[in-house]
Design a protein around this motif. Structure first.
Motif, PDB file in Angstrom:
ATOM      1  N   LEU A   1       1.206   7.190  -6.445  1.00  0.00           N
ATOM      2  CA  LEU A   1       0.266   8.297  -6.637  1.00  0.00           C
ATOM      3  C   LEU A   1       0.968   9.644  -6.556  1.00  0.00           C
ATOM      4  O   LEU A   1       0.717  10.539  -7.376  1.00  0.00           O
TER       5      LEU A   1
ATOM      6  N   LYS B   1       0.788   4.424  -2.667  1.00  0.00           N
ATOM      7  CA  LYS B   1       0.699   5.846  -2.299  1.00  0.00           C
ATOM      8  C   LYS B   1       1.871   6.634  -2.883  1.00  0.00           C
ATOM      9  O   LYS B   1       1.701   7.765  -3.363  1.00  0.00           O
ATOM     10  N   LYS B   2       3.066   6.048  -2.833  1.00  0.00           N
ATOM     11  CA  LYS B   2       4.234   6.732  -3.410  1.00  0.00           C
ATOM     12  C   LYS B   2       4.092   6.843  -4.926  1.00  0.00           C
ATOM     13  O   LYS B   2       4.528   7.832  -5.529  1.00  0.00           O
TER      14      LYS B   2
ATOM     15  N   ILE C   1       0.827  -1.209   0.000  1.00  0.00           N
ATOM     16  CA  ILE C   1       0.000   0.000   0.000  1.00  0.00           C
ATOM     17  C   ILE C   1       0.862   1.260   0.000  1.00  0.00           C
ATOM     18  O   ILE C   1       0.536   2.260  -0.662  1.00  0.00           O
ATOM     19  N   VAL C   2       1.976   1.210   0.718  1.00  0.00           N
ATOM     20  CA  VAL C   2       2.905   2.349   0.726  1.00  0.00           C
ATOM     21  C   VAL C   2       3.432   2.608  -0.684  1.00  0.00           C
ATOM     22  O   VAL C   2       3.527   3.765  -1.123  1.00  0.00           O
TER      23      VAL C   2
ATOM     24  N   GLY D   1      -0.287   3.267  -9.412  1.00  0.00           N
ATOM     25  CA  GLY D   1      -0.330   4.561  -8.729  1.00  0.00           C
ATOM     26  C   GLY D   1       0.051   5.694  -9.655  1.00  0.00           C
ATOM     27  O   GLY D   1      -0.620   6.746  -9.706  1.00  0.00           O
TER      28      GLY D   1
END
Length: 550
Positions: free
Chosen positions: A236, A233-234, A229-230, A331
């Motif tokens: 994105l 996000k990165k 998930i990290v 992302g």
């Protein structure tokens, strides 16, 4: 065994091709050379058996073996006592007392009652381990051509010394003589080969380029759901910045039309984008393969024996790499595409002049199509540049470590006078941790920005397609024009094809170079690819997602 530098090695081989070296007639090498084209049994019957049956020549051979063992051991010991090696051993907490022990053993080599074969072999094995530990910790000390040449040569010295010791204590063994003689005959066939010499040193150069990237590659792998998930996000965050800089590139393209100024401004725009994304902790998915390929090779050769190790472990690592790439790419795509659509919509409201007119939007969407727009070909070119930037990043990271650059700056006579102690420490930390990354980012920016200039050199069109920037261009184009649903769907699929080609080309180039740098034979590569394909087909979702643990 030869001891040479690169240039002197070339000269000596050229000279030996013109005027071959001929051993002295009373040497064992002279006899072997006479039978070098025959099989071993003929050589053994005509030379070794005859020589060993004569007590005088047998004593001479024993004496020569002692001299050869002593000579090779002296070279090994000299490196072990070298100040630079001692410093490295201390830094890595490696016990170097085995070199001193070897010195004592070879000084009593002729006294067989004092020195036992097993003790000597065990000590040489411990010395071999010190060199292997040094090589495995190159991420701490850095590497260089000199260090790589020396350590590889030392391992060769140790291996040859072991064989000579075995022969010394089993001098009548036909098996030991066969092994030694066949090795010599094989070596004698290629010792003047310039092709082999260039190939060996190309391996060494490749080591210096890619060795340090394996450590960096570990950071680009999601090990669990939380890290997965990290990464998303990165991705994105990276996509958001790319969307903005993609708009800047469109504006630059509108107003700067001369090729050289355009290439310069494009390059600065790309480089600045990559640097800012890194500064804020974002990820650009396609920059990862060059690092992760080195990580795979590190696990392939985890025993440092230049062989493929457990295939199943490598397949598990491939799963991590591909799904980490996939979620980062998603992302990048989702944010770059959606934010570009939002910005493009705001521009259509007429608050400021819209840089994306109808013809421009058609041009942008046509760029992503795989065949009519040449996207597959241009994506492959981008993949080559992505790989090269990874090499540059690893090269600079390694040079910082190998040259102890941060320490030298900190204790420089001039630089500390310009900066406070706190700022100096911050500067040296930046050099040590980030110089390679920024070198890779800036070089990639200039590669991508200037690629189109190659068209004027090769007389056929050269350009690049990068998935994140193509995603942004697609978002800007569809809001500024009316396209059918099928056209938009095809364009989205095309963007993912671009990303796939970016990844495959970048990863493959780096992976093959890393294998070459480690001297690993690629005969098992087909088996690895086949096993990976079967594993993917059996459960493709393992390569795309990490399930949340209950």
């Amino acid at each position: 065994m030869e001891n040479y530098g690169f240039i002197s090695g070339i000269y000596s081989r050229i000279f030996r091709k013109i005027i071959p070296e001929i051993p002295e007639e009373d040497t064992f090498e002279f006899y072997l050379r006479s039978y070098s084209t025959q099989n071993y049994s003929t050589v053994y019957k005509k030379t070794v058996d005859e020589l060993l049956s004569n007590p005088a020549t047998k004593a001479t051979i024993k004496n020569d073996l002692d001299k050869a063992i002593t000579s090779l051991s002296s070279k090994i010991i000299s490196y072990g006592f070298d100040h630079k090696f001692q410093t490295i051993f201390e830094k890595l907490n490696i016990d170097s007392s085995f070199y001193k022990k070897l010195l004592h053993q070879v000084s009593h080599l002729s006294e067989e009652s004092i020195i036992h074969k097993q003790d000597l072999l065990e000590n040489l094995e411990e010395i071999c381990n010190t060199i292997k530990n040094l090589r495995k910790n190159k991420n701490i000390i850095g590497t260089s051509l000199h260090l790589t040449v020396v350590t590889r040569r030392l391992l060769n010295y140790i291996n040859r010394t072991k064989k000579l010791i075995e022969l010394k204590y089993n001098i009548n063994s036909a098996e030991k003589w066969e092994q030694l003689i066949i090795e010599y005959i094989d070596y004698n066939k290629t010792k003047n080969s310039l092709r082999k010499f260039y190939s060996e040193h190309a391996d060494l150069m490749a080591i210096e380029i890619v060795e340090h990237t394996a450590q960096k590659g570990e950071k680009y792998l999601a090990e669990n759901y939380k890290e997965y998930i990290v990464f998303f996000k990165k991705g994105l965050l990276g996509g958001a910045f790319i969307s903005i800089f993609a708009l800047f590139k469109i504006i630059i393209d509108n107003y700067v039309t001369s090729p050289l100024p355009q290439a310069l401004v494009f390059s600065i725009n790309y480089a600045l984008c990559f640097v800012i994304v890194y500064f804020f902790g974002g990820i650009i998915a396609t920059k990862q393969p060059a690092m992760t390929a080195s990580t795979i090779a590190k696990h392939i050769d985890k025993d440092d024996d230049l062989k493929f190790d457990a295939f199943q472990d490598i397949i598990l690592l491939l799963r991590k790499i591909i799904r980490s790439q996939f979620i980062s790419l998603m992302g990048n795509f989702l944010m770059a595409f959606s934010l570009s659509c939002l910005i493009a919509y705001i521009l259509t409201l007429g608050f400021i002049r819209n840089p994306i007119y109808t013809e421009k939007s058609i041009y942008l969407i046509n760029q992503v199509f795989p065949f009519s727009g040449g996207a597959i070909y241009y994506a492959a070119i981008a993949g080559v540049f992505l790989s090269f930037s990874g090499f540059i990043s690893g090269y600079f990271d390694n040079k910082v470590k190998a040259s102890n650059l941060a320490y030298r700056i900190e204790h420089n006579n001039f630089i500390p006078k310009l900066l406070s102690e706190k700022k100096l420490k911050k500067f040296t930390t930046f050099i040590e941790n980030s110089l390679g990354v920024h070198a890779g980012n800036i070089s990639l920016g200039f590669f991508l920005g200037t690629a189109f200039l190659l068209t004027y050199i090769f007389q056929f069109k050269i350009d690049i397609r990068h998935i994140a920037f193509s995603s942004s261009n697609l978002g800007y184009s569809i809001i500024n024009n009316s396209y059918s649903l099928s056209t938009i769907s095809l364009a989205i699929v095309s963007v993912f094809i671009i990303g796939f080609v970016n990844f495959i080309v970048s990863f493959s180039i780096t992976f093959l170079l890393v294998l070459k740098s480690r001297g690993i034979k690629t005969k098992n590569l087909g088996k690895l690819i086949r096993m990976s394909f079967i594993d993917f087909m059996s459960n493709p979702f393992n390569y795309l997602i990490i399930r949340k643990s209950k």
